[in-house]
Structures are given as C-alpha cells and as structure tokens.
Design a protein around this motif. Structure first.
Motif, short mmCIF file in Angstrom:
data_model
loop_
_atom_site.label_atom_id
_atom_site.label_comp_id
_atom_site.label_asym_id
_atom_site.label_seq_id
_atom_site.Cartn_x
_atom_site.Cartn_y
_atom_site.Cartn_z
N GLN A 37 -44.08 -25.96 15.66
CA GLN A 37 -43.19 -25.47 14.61
C GLN A 37 -42.91 -23.99 14.82
O GLN A 37 -43.81 -23.22 15.13
N LEU A 38 -41.64 -23.62 14.64
CA LEU A 38 -41.21 -22.24 14.73
C LEU A 38 -40.45 -21.91 13.45
O LEU A 38 -39.58 -22.68 13.04
N ALA A 39 -40.76 -20.78 12.85
CA ALA A 39 -40.11 -20.40 11.60
C ALA A 39 -39.71 -18.94 11.65
O ALA A 39 -40.57 -18.05 11.72
N GLU A 40 -38.39 -18.70 11.62
CA GLU A 40 -37.86 -17.34 11.66
C GLU A 40 -37.79 -16.74 10.25
O GLU A 40 -37.65 -17.46 9.26
N SER A 41 -37.85 -15.43 10.21
CA SER A 41 -37.65 -14.69 8.96
C SER A 41 -37.18 -13.28 9.31
O SER A 41 -37.23 -12.88 10.48
N GLY A 42 -36.74 -12.56 8.29
CA GLY A 42 -36.37 -11.16 8.49
C GLY A 42 -34.89 -10.88 8.57
O GLY A 42 -34.48 -9.72 8.67
N GLY A 43 -34.07 -11.93 8.55
CA GLY A 43 -32.63 -11.70 8.59
C GLY A 43 -32.14 -11.08 7.29
O GLY A 43 -32.87 -10.98 6.31
N GLY A 44 -30.88 -10.67 7.30
CA GLY A 44 -30.30 -10.08 6.10
C GLY A 44 -29.00 -9.39 6.42
O GLY A 44 -28.43 -9.57 7.51
N SER A 45 -28.53 -8.61 5.47
CA SER A 45 -27.28 -7.86 5.63
C SER A 45 -27.59 -6.38 5.77
O SER A 45 -28.43 -5.85 5.05
N VAL A 46 -26.90 -5.74 6.70
CA VAL A 46 -27.15 -4.33 6.97
C VAL A 46 -25.83 -3.69 7.42
O VAL A 46 -24.95 -4.39 7.95
N GLN A 47 -25.70 -2.41 7.21
CA GLN A 47 -24.52 -1.71 7.68
C GLN A 47 -24.66 -1.36 9.16
O GLN A 47 -25.78 -1.25 9.68
N ALA A 48 -23.53 -1.18 9.79
CA ALA A 48 -23.53 -0.79 11.19
C ALA A 48 -24.37 0.47 11.39
O ALA A 48 -24.31 1.40 10.59
N GLN A 82 -37.00 -6.48 17.30
CA GLN A 82 -36.60 -5.25 16.63
C GLN A 82 -35.18 -4.94 17.04
O GLN A 82 -34.90 -4.79 18.24
N MET A 83 -34.30 -4.84 16.07
CA MET A 83 -32.88 -4.62 16.34
C MET A 83 -32.47 -3.29 15.74
O MET A 83 -32.52 -3.11 14.51
N ASN A 84 -32.09 -2.36 16.58
CA ASN A 84 -31.65 -1.04 16.16
C ASN A 84 -30.18 -0.83 16.51
O ASN A 84 -29.63 -1.56 17.34
N SER A 85 -29.58 0.18 15.89
CA SER A 85 -28.17 0.51 16.17
C SER A 85 -27.29 -0.74 16.10
O SER A 85 -26.47 -1.00 16.99
N LEU A 86 -27.46 -1.50 15.05
CA LEU A 86 -26.74 -2.76 14.92
C LEU A 86 -25.24 -2.54 14.82
O LEU A 86 -24.77 -1.54 14.24
N LYS A 87 -24.51 -3.49 15.38
CA LYS A 87 -23.05 -3.46 15.40
C LYS A 87 -22.51 -4.70 14.70
O LYS A 87 -23.19 -5.73 14.66
N PRO A 88 -21.29 -4.65 14.19
CA PRO A 88 -20.72 -5.85 13.56
C PRO A 88 -20.73 -7.06 14.49
O PRO A 88 -20.92 -8.20 14.03
N GLU A 89 -20.60 -6.83 15.78
CA GLU A 89 -20.60 -7.95 16.72
C GLU A 89 -21.98 -8.58 16.92
O GLU A 89 -22.10 -9.60 17.59
N ASP A 90 -23.00 -7.99 16.33
CA ASP A 90 -24.33 -8.60 16.34
C ASP A 90 -24.48 -9.65 15.23
O ASP A 90 -25.50 -10.35 15.18
N THR A 91 -23.48 -9.75 14.36
CA THR A 91 -23.52 -10.73 13.29
C THR A 91 -23.60 -12.13 13.87
O THR A 91 -22.76 -12.53 14.68
#
Length: 124
Positions: free
Chosen positions: A3-14, A81-90
């Motif tokens: 079993q694999l269970a992801e968490s931590g997603g959400g909405s963030v600004q660029a 770990q995702m830094n410097s997120l861009k709209p295209e990472d959606t």
C-alpha cells in the motif's frame, strides 16, 4: 499487500513550496526503487523523480534544481520537496514502487505499485 498513500498536496502561489509524502507498507521497503509521477489535465502521466534503494536519484529536466526526492527508510516514507513552484507544476502527483532499479526513463508499466495521488495546484 503493498500500500502507498500520498499526502501533502494543496494549493500554493507561484514561487511557493510544498512537500509531498508517501507512506508505504506491506513490503520490504528498503529494497524497492521509489518514484514520483504527475499527470496534468489533458496530458500523459510523466516521471518526475526517482530514488533507488542505494539512494541514487534521477529527475526530469523540468524539475531539476527545484525538486528534491528523498526517502526515510526507518519510517518507510518517500518525500518530494518542491520549491520555486510554477503553474505548469499543477497536476495530480502519484508515488510508485518498483522492486528493481529505476530512473525517470523507466516505463511506467514496470512500476507494480501505485498510490491514489495527491493534487498540487499552483496559481500565478
């Protein structure tokens, strides 16, 4: 049963950051290669990053220098770990496991185990 269970997603600004987690159970975690994939609306699912049992990593060109994959074998948990997120990472982000080695070029059908996904939305 694996079993694999992801968490931590959400909405963030660029320009913002998020850390995704994937909790694993049911198998010998430390011997498996782990990966993060993502699928944006209307696009095919693509490999983002992988980490092998020996800790070696690989990244898609689009995320190099911004994303970091890691694993905590004591906690059976995979991170992104995702830094410097861009709209295209959606996208919907999925973790996956493979018993043998892997890289971002490993075909998806060779990953035998998948999580349900966690949504990441980056606004401009």
């Amino acid at each position: 049963q694996v079993q694999l269970a992801e968490s931590g997603g959400g909405s963030v600004q660029a320009g913002g950051s998020l850390r995704l987690s994937c909790a694993a159970s049911g198998y010998i975690w430390s011997t498996y290669c782990m990966a993060w994939f993502r699928q944006a609306p209307g696009k095919e699912r693509e490999g983002v990053a992988t980490i092998a049992s020996d800790g070696s990593t690989s990244y898609a060109d689009s995320v190099k220098g911004r994303f970091t994959i890691s694993r905590d074998n004591a906690k059976n948990t995979l991170y992104l770990q995702m830094n410097s997120l861009k709209p295209e990472d959606t996208a919907m982000y999925y973790c996956a496991a493979r018993r043998y080695g892997c890289s971002v070029s490993t075909p998806q059908f060779l990953f035998g185990y998948w999580g349900q996904g966690t949504q990441v939305t980056v606004s401009s």
